[in-house]
Write a protein that holds these residues in place. Structure first.
Motif, PDB file in Angstrom:
ATOM      1  N   SER A  45      68.275 -27.918 118.336  1.00  0.00           N
ATOM      2  CA  SER A  45      67.267 -27.473 117.388  1.00  0.00           C
ATOM      3  C   SER A  45      66.950 -26.024 117.665  1.00  0.00           C
ATOM      4  CB  SER A  45      65.995 -28.307 117.535  1.00  0.00           C
ATOM      5  OG  SER A  45      66.262 -29.633 117.191  1.00  0.00           O
ATOM      6  N   ASP A  46      67.214 -25.183 116.701  1.00  0.00           N
ATOM      7  CA  ASP A  46      66.871 -23.780 116.808  1.00  0.00           C
ATOM      8  C   ASP A  46      65.598 -23.539 116.035  1.00  0.00           C
ATOM      9  OD1 ASP A  46      70.304 -23.085 116.411  1.00  0.00           O
ATOM     10  OD2 ASP A  46      69.166 -22.794 118.251  1.00  0.00           O
ATOM     11  N   SER A  47      64.793 -22.621 116.496  1.00  0.00           N
ATOM     12  CA  SER A  47      63.608 -22.266 115.727  1.00  0.00           C
ATOM     13  C   SER A  47      63.989 -21.218 114.712  1.00  0.00           C
ATOM     14  CB  SER A  47      62.515 -21.739 116.659  1.00  0.00           C
ATOM     15  OG  SER A  47      62.981 -20.579 117.320  1.00  0.00           O
TER      16      SER A  47
ATOM     17  N   LYS B  39      63.515 -34.811 111.637  1.00  0.00           N
ATOM     18  CA  LYS B  39      63.028 -33.679 112.435  1.00  0.00           C
ATOM     19  C   LYS B  39      63.092 -32.361 111.672  1.00  0.00           C
ATOM     20  CE  LYS B  39      63.446 -35.924 116.795  1.00  0.00           C
ATOM     21  NZ  LYS B  39      63.689 -35.785 118.215  1.00  0.00           N
ATOM     22  N   ASP B  40      63.593 -32.398 110.438  1.00  0.00           N
ATOM     23  CA  ASP B  40      63.506 -31.239 109.552  1.00  0.00           C
ATOM     24  C   ASP B  40      62.110 -31.227 108.929  1.00  0.00           C
ATOM     25  OD1 ASP B  40      66.144 -30.492 109.986  1.00  0.00           O
ATOM     26  OD2 ASP B  40      66.879 -31.325 108.103  1.00  0.00           O
TER      27      ASP B  40
ATOM     28  N   ARG C 186      62.865 -26.485 106.184  1.00  0.00           N
ATOM     29  CA  ARG C 186      63.479 -25.910 107.373  1.00  0.00           C
ATOM     30  C   ARG C 186      64.431 -26.926 107.991  1.00  0.00           C
ATOM     31  NH1 ARG C 186      60.271 -23.536 112.478  1.00  0.00           N
ATOM     32  NH2 ARG C 186      61.656 -24.465 113.973  1.00  0.00           N
ATOM     33  N   SER C 187      65.635 -26.469 108.305  1.00  0.00           N
ATOM     34  CA  SER C 187      66.623 -27.298 108.988  1.00  0.00           C
ATOM     35  C   SER C 187      66.454 -27.143 110.490  1.00  0.00           C
ATOM     36  CB  SER C 187      68.038 -26.870 108.590  1.00  0.00           C
ATOM     37  OG  SER C 187      68.977 -27.575 109.364  1.00  0.00           O
ATOM     38  N   ASN C 188      66.538 -28.252 111.197  1.00  0.00           N
ATOM     39  CA  ASN C 188      66.457 -28.243 112.656  1.00  0.00           C
ATOM     40  C   ASN C 188      67.693 -28.872 113.287  1.00  0.00           C
ATOM     41  OD1 ASN C 188      63.829 -27.039 113.248  1.00  0.00           O
ATOM     42  ND2 ASN C 188      63.038 -28.760 112.076  1.00  0.00           N
ATOM     43  N   CYS C 189      68.802 -28.882 112.559  1.00  0.00           N
ATOM     44  CA  CYS C 189      70.049 -29.472 113.062  1.00  0.00           C
ATOM     45  C   CYS C 189      71.096 -28.363 113.176  1.00  0.00           C
ATOM     46  CB  CYS C 189      70.515 -30.580 112.118  1.00  0.00           C
ATOM     47  SG  CYS C 189      72.047 -31.379 112.613  1.00  0.00           S
TER      48      CYS C 189
ATOM     49  N   ARG D 204      69.876 -21.192 106.388  1.00  0.00           N
ATOM     50  CA  ARG D 204      69.980 -21.613 107.784  1.00  0.00           C
ATOM     51  C   ARG D 204      69.972 -20.392 108.702  1.00  0.00           C
ATOM     52  NH1 ARG D 204      71.396 -26.530 108.936  1.00  0.00           N
ATOM     53  NH2 ARG D 204      72.809 -25.975 110.632  1.00  0.00           N
ATOM     54  N   ASN D 205      69.781 -20.613 109.985  1.00  0.00           N
ATOM     55  CA  ASN D 205      69.726 -19.519 110.949  1.00  0.00           C
ATOM     56  C   ASN D 205      70.974 -18.655 110.961  1.00  0.00           C
ATOM     57  OD1 ASN D 205      67.205 -20.403 111.651  1.00  0.00           O
ATOM     58  ND2 ASN D 205      67.811 -21.311 113.587  1.00  0.00           N
TER      59      ASN D 205
END
Length: 185
Positions: A32-34, A82-83, A90-93, A125-126
């Motif tokens: 999980s990236d912030s 967890k998104d 926000r994506s957390n994967c 995405r990041n």
């Protein structure tokens, strides 16, 4: 010598599988990236070229899961608890999680059938690629679904669920509760 090469390849694959199982998506680890942009605009033409464009979103009835959203090739799309969908998507994967749960790319125009088009959007995405969202929830495929209309990812880890046409979690059609099982990703 060929036998030794086969053993080495098998051992390497086993180590990789073990690493995926230990790292587990959504476990609070480095998967999980912030950060990540929170755009909910229509999918843009900039995005990942490594994955085919979804092209179309539609609905399909899947055994033991019910009516869910599928991509243009008929593969079930999932949402990750967890998104975040609101106040901003926000994506957390990321990392090994995204290898097991590839993001549904948002490239070009997406057509919809059986889904309210106003619920379809995208998030940056990041890594700068765009990912499809439904009712704000980022959408994913499951790597182990190797045929259209399979939903082997349903209920995995109690955090992965097939998306319904409204963006809600799909529930098993026979009990009204989510199905479990899987590798905990």
């Amino acid at each position: 010598m060929l036998k030794n090469q086969r053993i080495a390849v098998g051992a390497t694959a086993g180590v990789f599988a073990l690493a995926l199982a230990v790292s587990g998506c959504g476990s609070g680890s480095s998967n999980s990236d912030s950060g990540g942009s929170t755009s909910t605009t229509s999918p843009s033409t900039s995005g990942s070229t490594a994955q085919p464009a979804a092209g179309a979103l539609s609905t399909a009835k899947v055994d033991k899961v019910g009516t869910v959203v599928v991509d243009g090739k008929g593969f079930v799309l999932y949402r990750f608890d967890k998104d975040t969908a609101k106040p901003t998507p926000r994506s957390n994967c990321y990392g090994t999680c995204a290898a097991q749960w590839p993001p549904a790319p948002a490239t070009g125009n997406v057509t919809v059938k059986g889904i309210d088009k106003s619920l379809v959007g995208s998030v940056t995405r990041n890594d700068g690629t765009r990912q499809l969202t439904l009712a704000g929830w980022p959408l994913y495929r499951y790597a182990k679904d190797d045929e259209p209309h399979e939903a082997y990812g349903q209920g995995i880890g109690g955090i992965w669920f097939a998306a319904t046409p409204t963006g809600a979690k799909a529930m098993t059609s026979d009990t009204g509760s989510s199905s479990g099982g899987g590798s905990g990703y």
